[in-house]
Motif scaffolding. Structure first.
Motif, PDB file in Angstrom:
ATOM      1  N   TRP A  36       0.851  -1.203   0.000  1.00 26.05           N
ATOM      2  CA  TRP A  36       0.000   0.000   0.000  1.00 26.05           C
ATOM      3  C   TRP A  36       0.884   1.250   0.000  1.00 26.05           C
ATOM      4  O   TRP A  36       0.617   2.213  -0.708  1.00 26.05           O
ATOM      5  CB  TRP A  36      -0.900   0.027   1.239  1.00 26.05           C
ATOM      6  CG  TRP A  36      -2.011  -0.978   1.229  1.00 26.05           C
ATOM      7  CD1 TRP A  36      -2.546  -1.600   0.129  1.00 26.05           C
ATOM      8  CD2 TRP A  36      -2.719  -1.484   2.367  1.00 26.05           C
ATOM      9  NE1 TRP A  36      -3.551  -2.463   0.534  1.00 26.05           N
ATOM     10  CE2 TRP A  36      -3.683  -2.412   1.886  1.00 26.05           C
ATOM     11  CE3 TRP A  36      -2.652  -1.238   3.745  1.00 26.05           C
ATOM     12  CZ2 TRP A  36      -4.554  -3.085   2.732  1.00 26.05           C
ATOM     13  CZ3 TRP A  36      -3.516  -1.910   4.585  1.00 26.05           C
ATOM     14  CH2 TRP A  36      -4.460  -2.836   4.084  1.00 26.05           C
ATOM     15  N   ARG A  50      -7.066   4.144   0.705  1.00 20.91           N
ATOM     16  CA  ARG A  50      -6.312   2.890   0.566  1.00 20.91           C
ATOM     17  C   ARG A  50      -5.732   2.463   1.920  1.00 20.91           C
ATOM     18  O   ARG A  50      -5.584   1.278   2.194  1.00 20.91           O
ATOM     19  CB  ARG A  50      -5.178   3.097  -0.445  1.00 20.91           C
ATOM     20  CG  ARG A  50      -4.203   1.935  -0.524  1.00 20.91           C
ATOM     21  CD  ARG A  50      -3.020   2.275  -1.418  1.00 20.91           C
ATOM     22  NE  ARG A  50      -3.410   2.356  -2.822  1.00 20.91           N
ATOM     23  CZ  ARG A  50      -2.870   3.198  -3.706  1.00 20.91           C
ATOM     24  NH1 ARG A  50      -1.927   4.044  -3.324  1.00 20.91           N
ATOM     25  NH2 ARG A  50      -3.272   3.203  -4.959  1.00 20.91           N
ATOM     26  N   HIS A  51      -5.392   3.452   2.746  1.00 20.69           N
ATOM     27  CA  HIS A  51      -4.702   3.155   4.011  1.00 20.69           C
ATOM     28  C   HIS A  51      -5.648   3.044   5.210  1.00 20.69           C
ATOM     29  O   HIS A  51      -5.199   3.011   6.344  1.00 20.69           O
ATOM     30  CB  HIS A  51      -3.641   4.238   4.285  1.00 20.69           C
ATOM     31  CG  HIS A  51      -2.497   4.184   3.313  1.00 20.69           C
ATOM     32  ND1 HIS A  51      -1.250   3.685   3.632  1.00 20.69           N
ATOM     33  CD2 HIS A  51      -2.418   4.548   2.004  1.00 20.69           C
ATOM     34  CE1 HIS A  51      -0.461   3.753   2.567  1.00 20.69           C
ATOM     35  NE2 HIS A  51      -1.154   4.276   1.571  1.00 20.69           N
TER      36      HIS A  51
END
Length: 363
Positions: A83, A116-117
C-alpha cells in the motif's frame, strides 16, 4: 508482477526520497494557512504535499522492509508495505501541479490514497500477532522483542497520523465549512460536547456487549472552547471512556452495590486543556501499568482474534487503543497519562496543548 527493471527503478526512487528531510507543520500554521482557502493557497498546499508525501511514504516503506525478527516477511506486513509503495508511486508519478484543474485532480488522487490506508492499523496488528504466535509456539520470543516492535509501531503510527492529517486537511478545505471550522480543525471546539458524543458512542457499545452501562457524569464549563481536531479528541475520549466503562461494568456485574459513575472533568489552563477520565473499576495492578502503553497488551480477558474479518468495534481491543490515543495526544504537543489505584480505580489524564505551536513530532 512488475518487471525486474521497473521494480528496481522504483526501489532506487524510494531509497532516494526516503533519505530526504521531512517538513513538520504545526496546528497553528494549518489554521492560519487554511483560513483563506483561495485557489492560490490550495495550489500552494497541493504543491507542498506533492513534494512532502512521497518522502513520508518512502520512509515508511523502507522501514517496513527492514523490521526485526522476520516481521517484514509476514503476509499482513507485506500487504501494508505494498500500500505504501503504491501510494508513493501514485504521488511521485503525478505530474507537477500547476493549475486549478491539476490541483483538483491531485486532491482527488490523494483522497483515494488516504482511503487505501484505512485498514493499516488492524492489518499491522494482525502481522505482529502472527509473528508473536509463531515465536510463542517455538518458545523463542526474544527478550527485546516488545521494545523494538513498540518503538517501530510508535514511529509508524505517528507518521500515519501525520500523513492522514495533511491529506485530510487539504481535502477538507475544498468542502463548504461551517463557521469556525478550518478543514479538520474546529477553532471553537467544545471539549464538553465532544466528551458527550464520545460517551454516547462508548455507552452504546457497552450496552450492546453487557446489556447495561454505568452512568457518566461530565464536569466543566460548557461554554469553554479551543482550537483542536474534533476527530482526534473524539477518538481519544472514546477509547478512555470505553476502557473505564468496561472496568466498572466487569467489577460490578454480579454485585448488588450501586454502580459508581464514570467521571469526566474538563479543566482549561493557560497552556493545557486537561481532561480527566476517572473510574472506580478496580484499577490496574502496578506490575501491569508499564505494559498498558505497549501494543498487543490488553487488560481484556479474551481479546478478539484479529483474523476474523469485520470484528467491528468491541469493548476490548487488541491493546492498540491506549498507545495510539497517546500518539494522537502527542501529535499536537499534548500527552496521556494513566494513574491507577489497584483495588479502587483508574484516572486517565489527557493533556492537550492549547497553543497549537508545537511542530509535528516527525519520526
Amino acid at each position: 508482477m512488475a518487471s525486474e527493471p521497473v521494480a528496481r527503478a522504483v526501489a532506487e526512487e524510494v531509497g532516494r526520497w526516503g533519505s530526504m528531510k521531512q517538513t513538520g507543520v504545526s496546528l497553528r500554521y494549518m489554521m492560519e494557512f487554511g483560513s483563506r482557502p483561495t485557489p492560490r493557497n490550495l495550489l500552494l498546499s497541493a504543491q507542498f504535499l506533492h513534494k512532502e508525501l512521497p518522502i513520508r511514504f518512502a520512509r515508511r516503506a523502507l522501514e517496513l522492509e527492514s523490521l526485526p525478527f522476520g516481521l517484514s516477511n509476514k503476509p499482513a506486513i507485506l500487504k501494508v508495505r505494498d500500500w505504501y509503495l503504491d501510494s508513493f508511486r501514485d504521488i511521485r508519478y503525478f505530474p507537477e501541479v500547476r493549475s486549478r484543474n491539476d490541483e483538483l485532480a491531485f486532491t482527488q488522487m490523494i483522497n483515494m490514497v488516504k482511503m487505501r490506508h484505512n485498514n493499516v492499523v488492524p492489518t499491522m496488528a494482525l502481522g505482529v500477532q502472527q509473528l508473536k504466535k509463531e515465536l510463542g509456539h517455538s518458545r523463542k520470543v526474544p527478550f527485546e522483542f516488545d521494545d523494538q516492535i513498540h518503538e517501530f509501531l510508535d514511529r509508524f503510527y505517528m507518521s500515519r497520523i501525520g500523513i492522514r492529517m495533511l491529506i485530510g486537511q487539504h481535502v477538507a478545505l475544498h468542502d463548504p465549512q461551517p463557521s469556525g471550522v478550518i478543514g479538520l480543525i474546529n477553532t471553537r471546539l467544545s471539549p464538553i460536547q465532544v466528551a458527550q458524543a464520545a460517551c454516547e458512542d462508548a455507552r452504546a457499545i457497552c450496552l450492546r456487549e453487557y446489556g447495561s452501562a454505568p452512568d457518566i457524569n461530565i464536569y466543566g464549563d460548557p461554554n469553554f472552547t479551543f482550537p483542536y481536531v474534533t476527530h482526534h479528541l473524539h477518538l481519544m475520549l472514546f477509547e478512555l471512556v470505553k476502557n473505564s466503562l468496561r472496568a466498572v461494568q466487569e467489577r460490578y456485574m454480579n454485585s448488588d452495590k450501586d454502580v459508581p459513575p464514570v467521571r469526566i472533568i474538563v479543566a482549561d489552563g493557560e497552556e493545557d486543556v486537561t481532561i480527566k477520565v476517572s473510574d472506580e473499576g478496580g484499577g490496574i495492578p502496578r506490575s501491569g501499568l508499564p505494559r498498558i502503553f505497549t501494543y498487543l497488551y490488553s487488560t481484556a480477558k479474551n481479546p478478539p482474534e484479529l483474523d476474523r474479518p469485520n470484528v467491528g468495534v468491541t469493548m476490548a481491543g487488541y491493546g492498540f487503543g491506549l498507545p495510539i490515543s497517546r500518539l494522537y495526544a502527542r501529535y499536537f504537543g499534548g500527552d496521556l497519562q494513566i494513574i491507577s489505584m489497584e483495588g479502587y480505580g483508574t484516572d486517565a489524564y489527557l493533556h492537550l496543548s492549547r497553543l497549537g505551536d508545537s511542530e509535528e513530532p516527525l519520526p
